[in-house]
Every structure is written in C-alpha cells, then in structure tokens.
Design a protein around this motif. Structure first.
Motif, PDB file in Angstrom:
ATOM      1  N   LYS A   1       8.382   6.783  -4.586  1.00 20.26           N
ATOM      2  CA  LYS A   1      10.042   7.563  -4.514  1.00 20.26           C
ATOM      3  C   LYS A   1       9.304   8.731  -5.045  1.00 20.26           C
ATOM      4  CE  LYS A   1      14.276   8.175  -6.402  1.00 20.26           C
ATOM      5  NZ  LYS A   1      15.217   7.892  -7.318  1.00 20.26           N
ATOM      6  N   HIS A   2       8.751   9.315  -6.506  1.00 21.13           N
ATOM      7  CA  HIS A   2       8.435  10.487  -6.579  1.00 21.13           C
ATOM      8  C   HIS A   2       7.029  10.557  -6.403  1.00 21.13           C
ATOM      9  CE1 HIS A   2      12.094   8.836  -9.808  1.00 21.13           C
ATOM     10  NE2 HIS A   2      11.693   9.750  -9.397  1.00 21.13           N
ATOM     11  N   GLY A   3       6.168   9.898  -5.601  1.00 19.48           N
ATOM     12  CA  GLY A   3       4.702  10.595  -5.932  1.00 19.48           C
ATOM     13  C   GLY A   3       4.672  11.101  -4.443  1.00 19.48           C
ATOM     14  N   ARG A   4       4.292  12.870  -4.745  1.00 19.66           N
ATOM     15  CA  ARG A   4       3.912  13.504  -3.451  1.00 19.66           C
ATOM     16  C   ARG A   4       3.184  13.648  -2.691  1.00 19.66           C
ATOM     17  NH1 ARG A   4       5.156  18.426  -7.894  1.00 19.66           N
ATOM     18  NH2 ARG A   4       3.169  18.095  -8.771  1.00 19.66           N
ATOM     19  N   THR A   5       2.424  13.071  -3.588  1.00 17.05           N
ATOM     20  CA  THR A   5       0.594  12.358  -3.070  1.00 17.05           C
ATOM     21  C   THR A   5       0.550  11.562  -1.791  1.00 17.05           C
ATOM     22  OG1 THR A   5       0.072  11.190  -4.455  1.00 17.05           O
ATOM     23  CG2 THR A   5      -0.080  13.101  -5.092  1.00 17.05           C
TER      24      THR A   5
ATOM     25  N   VAL B   1       3.596  -0.929  -1.711  1.00 19.23           N
ATOM     26  CA  VAL B   1       4.035  -1.904  -3.288  1.00 19.23           C
ATOM     27  C   VAL B   1       4.564  -0.882  -4.161  1.00 19.23           C
ATOM     28  CG1 VAL B   1       2.665  -2.978  -4.568  1.00 19.23           C
ATOM     29  CG2 VAL B   1       1.676  -2.895  -2.588  1.00 19.23           C
ATOM     30  N   SER B   2       5.805  -1.333  -4.466  1.00 18.63           N
ATOM     31  CA  SER B   2       6.417  -0.786  -5.538  1.00 18.63           C
ATOM     32  C   SER B   2       8.106  -1.471  -6.285  1.00 18.63           C
ATOM     33  CB  SER B   2       6.885   0.536  -5.498  1.00 18.63           C
ATOM     34  OG  SER B   2       7.805   0.580  -4.588  1.00 18.63           O
ATOM     35  N   PRO B   3       8.162  -1.128  -7.169  1.00 23.88           N
ATOM     36  CA  PRO B   3       9.163  -1.843  -7.809  1.00 23.88           C
ATOM     37  C   PRO B   3      10.459  -1.026  -6.687  1.00 23.88           C
ATOM     38  CG  PRO B   3       8.669  -0.368  -9.383  1.00 23.88           C
ATOM     39  CD  PRO B   3       7.502  -0.199  -8.751  1.00 23.88           C
TER      40      PRO B   3
ATOM     41  N   LEU C   1      11.441   2.323  -6.806  1.00 21.78           N
ATOM     42  CA  LEU C   1      10.932   3.360  -6.940  1.00 21.78           C
ATOM     43  C   LEU C   1      10.303   3.377  -5.524  1.00 21.78           C
ATOM     44  CD1 LEU C   1       8.460   3.313  -9.963  1.00 21.78           C
ATOM     45  CD2 LEU C   1      10.969   4.260  -9.805  1.00 21.78           C
ATOM     46  N   ALA C   2      11.410   2.458  -4.493  1.00 19.99           N
ATOM     47  CA  ALA C   2      10.620   2.464  -2.936  1.00 19.99           C
ATOM     48  C   ALA C   2      10.777   4.558  -2.508  1.00 19.99           C
ATOM     49  CB  ALA C   2      11.567   1.406  -2.155  1.00 19.99           C
TER      50      ALA C   2
ATOM     51  N   LYS D   1       2.240   0.008  11.570  1.00 18.70           N
ATOM     52  CA  LYS D   1       3.611  -1.943  10.402  1.00 18.70           C
ATOM     53  C   LYS D   1       2.954  -1.037   8.990  1.00 18.70           C
ATOM     54  CE  LYS D   1       2.304  -6.441   9.357  1.00 18.70           C
ATOM     55  NZ  LYS D   1       1.018  -7.200   9.875  1.00 18.70           N
ATOM     56  N   VAL D   2       4.762  -1.117   9.037  1.00 18.54           N
ATOM     57  CA  VAL D   2       4.032  -1.061   7.716  1.00 18.54           C
ATOM     58  C   VAL D   2       5.417  -2.735   6.686  1.00 18.54           C
ATOM     59  CG1 VAL D   2       5.716   0.754   5.767  1.00 18.54           C
ATOM     60  CG2 VAL D   2       5.120   1.322   8.479  1.00 18.54           C
ATOM     61  N   VAL D   3       4.846  -2.353   5.881  1.00 18.30           N
ATOM     62  CA  VAL D   3       5.060  -4.241   5.107  1.00 18.30           C
ATOM     63  C   VAL D   3       5.681  -3.345   3.529  1.00 18.30           C
ATOM     64  CG1 VAL D   3       4.500  -5.895   4.055  1.00 18.30           C
ATOM     65  CG2 VAL D   3       3.161  -5.201   6.110  1.00 18.30           C
ATOM     66  N   ILE D   4       6.877  -3.528   3.209  1.00 25.84           N
ATOM     67  CA  ILE D   4       7.246  -3.156   2.124  1.00 25.84           C
ATOM     68  C   ILE D   4       6.876  -4.796   0.936  1.00 25.84           C
ATOM     69  CG2 ILE D   4       9.158  -2.647   0.817  1.00 25.84           C
ATOM     70  CD1 ILE D   4       9.443  -1.167   3.286  1.00 25.84           C
TER      71      ILE D   4
END
Length: 338
Positions: free
Chosen positions: A169-173, A192-194, A197-198, A213-216
C-alpha cells in the motif's frame, strides 16, 4: 522521450525503448563505477541533493553517481536545516536553489511535492521519492537488476514471474516497478500482503489492463513457489500514524534460507529495495540468506549508481563525451586489484 534537459518525475514518462536506452548507457558506465577508469565529463557541474526524508542509499548513490562523472554535490537534509522550516514555499525554494545547481535530486514526504517543485525549477529535477507515490530511479535500478539477474538464465524479460511482498500500500518502489513491468509482455505478478496493506487498485488495474496476470494473496510460502523474483519490502513505518500501528504488521512475511530451500525454485532471485528491517520483530530477509548466491540486494544497490550515472549523463546530454574526458585511475582500488 527527449532526455536532455528533462525532469525525471514518474516512470510513466518512459516507453520500453526509453528503458532500453537508459540500460545501454548504464552498461557503459560500469568501468567508471568500478573505478577502472575516471571521467571528468561533468567537471564544474553541481548537483543539488535535497532530501527532506531520511535516506542512505538513494542520497549517497545519487551523489556518488554525480561525483563519478566529475561533478560536485551540495546537500540539504531534513526540514530543520532548510528555509522551509521558516515557512518558505516549494516555489521559492525551487527558484533559488535551481540558480545554484545544474540538476536537482529531491525527496519529500508528500505525494506530488517533487512535481510541484519541478514546475518552478530552472534546471532538471529528478524525483528521489515523493511520499507513497513514486520512486522512478529505484524502479529503473530494480528493473535493470532483474534484467541482469534473470535474462542470463531465461533469455528475456517477457514472461517474467515476480512476487512482491510486504507493505504494498505504502511502498512507492513497488508502485513504480509495477508500472514499468506493465511495458513488457506476459508478466505474472503475485502480490503478497495483509489485506489492509494491499497494492492500490490503480496499479493492479494497470497491470491487468496491459494483459498481465495478477494474483493477490496473504500467504507467503506457496506464493513464492514458482516465481523468478521474490521482491520483499519493509513495513513503511513512517507512513503509519504511530509505531504501534505499524507493529501490527511487522514480521508477517519473513524469508529465511529454510523457507527458501523448501518453497523457492533453485534460481529464484531475492531482491529488496533496502533498508531491510533486521530487527528481531521484523527480520524480513534473514541473515542466513547472506551467503545465498541468489540474494541480489547488494548487487541491486550497486546497480543504482550505474542507472543514476546514466540518468545524469542523459539529462545533461554528455553521453557521447564521457570517454573523451576519461583516463585510467592512478590509485589502488580493491576492486581493480582483485
């Protein structure tokens, strides 16, 4: 894009051809980054390094990159040491400091602040990170690292499989990197995150709209079982209301050698934008991975100098002059003596 005299504010400025051009120039900078040769092509030029958030690698590597091209660096770190603490606007700061510099690198905690600063600057501005928004040079060095680490093994960036793990969520990288990956073909991204924090939906939608393809997932082990890259990130404590709020998520996704051996493929590359949080309650990448040859985090940091040298050479339009202003080094350097 035309690089000479341009601001570098967002990865959305780049096409795939632009990226290939940057990487070709970065490759040509290796003799200078390794201190095999010295160039003075930017002798007399000044970089204004303005960092209003804590930074080690980004600030020092930008300065190092400019120095290696022969330029000089002037730094401002933190709000307290600048006139902004006295109420000066970004506009006024930009107008003044751009008179003292030939190019400026800026980091600021507010999204959009670097673009606001650049709109008033009289010289090119490079975004060194604006809040949770973007970090374009980090994304470029990450992609450059992926290319160097992976294409030797699998031949192409197309078809890459990557897991991005942690505070998405917050990771600008990861925000910037996901935008660059969308320029390639047939990418699979495992996020992969809580849940709290997606990855923001706009980045997920951009990947899917580009046909990827995006897997959450919120589970680590099986999410890393068939990827080429494991890209871990820290919990961005500075983006939370308090340390206690960040602590709720700290240490959720820890990777160590045992987990790597059991779940990852033998050639899976481990990346992290650094700093990795090595405190016992976090320990995102365990120290027992330090001897793993696929741990690329320090090669990744080294690549930052090459990419930033390339950006400076392209922005100041000296790519074709670098060799003409170069010579052999006249001191012992360990990397030359090995």
């Amino acid at each position: 894009m035309i690089f000479a005299g341009s601001h570098i504010l967002s990865v959305e400025q780049f096409s795939r051809a632009d990226i290939e051009q940057i990487f070709a120039v970065a490759d040509s900078m290796e003799p200078y980054a390794l201190r095999k040769r010295v160039t003075r092509v930017l002798e007399g030029a000044i970089l204004g390094n303005m960092f209003f958030e804590p930074s080690t690698r980004t600030r020092v590597s930008f300065g190092c990159a400019f120095n290696l091209l022969g330029g000089e660096v002037r730094e401002t770190t933190g709000f307290k040491s600048s006139a902004i603490a006295k109420g000066e606007s970004l506009y006024d700061t930009a107008r003044v400091l751009s008179g003292y510099s030939d190019v400026i690198c800026m980091r600021h905690p507010e999204s959009g602040s670097v673009a606001e600063f650049a709109s008033a600057s009289r010289v090119p501005v490079v975004n060194g990170g604006d809040g949770a928004n973007e970090h374009p040079s980090q994304a470029l060095l990450d992609l450059y690292t992926i290319q160097k680490e992976v294409t030797a093994k699998r031949g192409s960036m197309d078809g890459l499989r990557i897991a991005m793990i942690g505070d998405l969520k917050h990771g600008r990288t990861v925000h910037s990197l996901s935008r660059l990956l969308a320029l390639y073909d047939n990418i699979e991204v495992v996020l992969v995150s809580p849940e709290e924090l997606a990855m923001p939906e706009r980045y997920v939608d951009a990947l899917r709209s580009a046909g990827h393809k995006v897997v959450i997932s919120s589970e680590l082990n099986h999410s890393i079982s068939r990827v080429d890259i494991v890209y871990s990130t820290r919990i961005q404590e500075e983006r939370f209301e308090s340390k206690e709020a960040a602590d709720v998520y700290r240490g959720r996704f820890r990777l160590n050698q045992s987990i790597y051996t059991e779940f990852c493929q033998p050639n899976t590359v481990i990346m992290h934008p650094l700093p990795r949080d090595s405190r016992s309650d976090a320990n995102e990448l365990d120290n027992d991975l330090n001897q793993n040859p696929n741990l690329a985090i320090f090669r990744q940091a080294d690549n930052g100098v090459l990419v930033r040298m390339a950006l400076f050479a392209m922005i100041l339009d000296v790519v074709g002059q670098v060799e003409a202003h170069s010579r052999e080094v006249n001191w012992y350097h360990r990397r030359n003596g090995m």
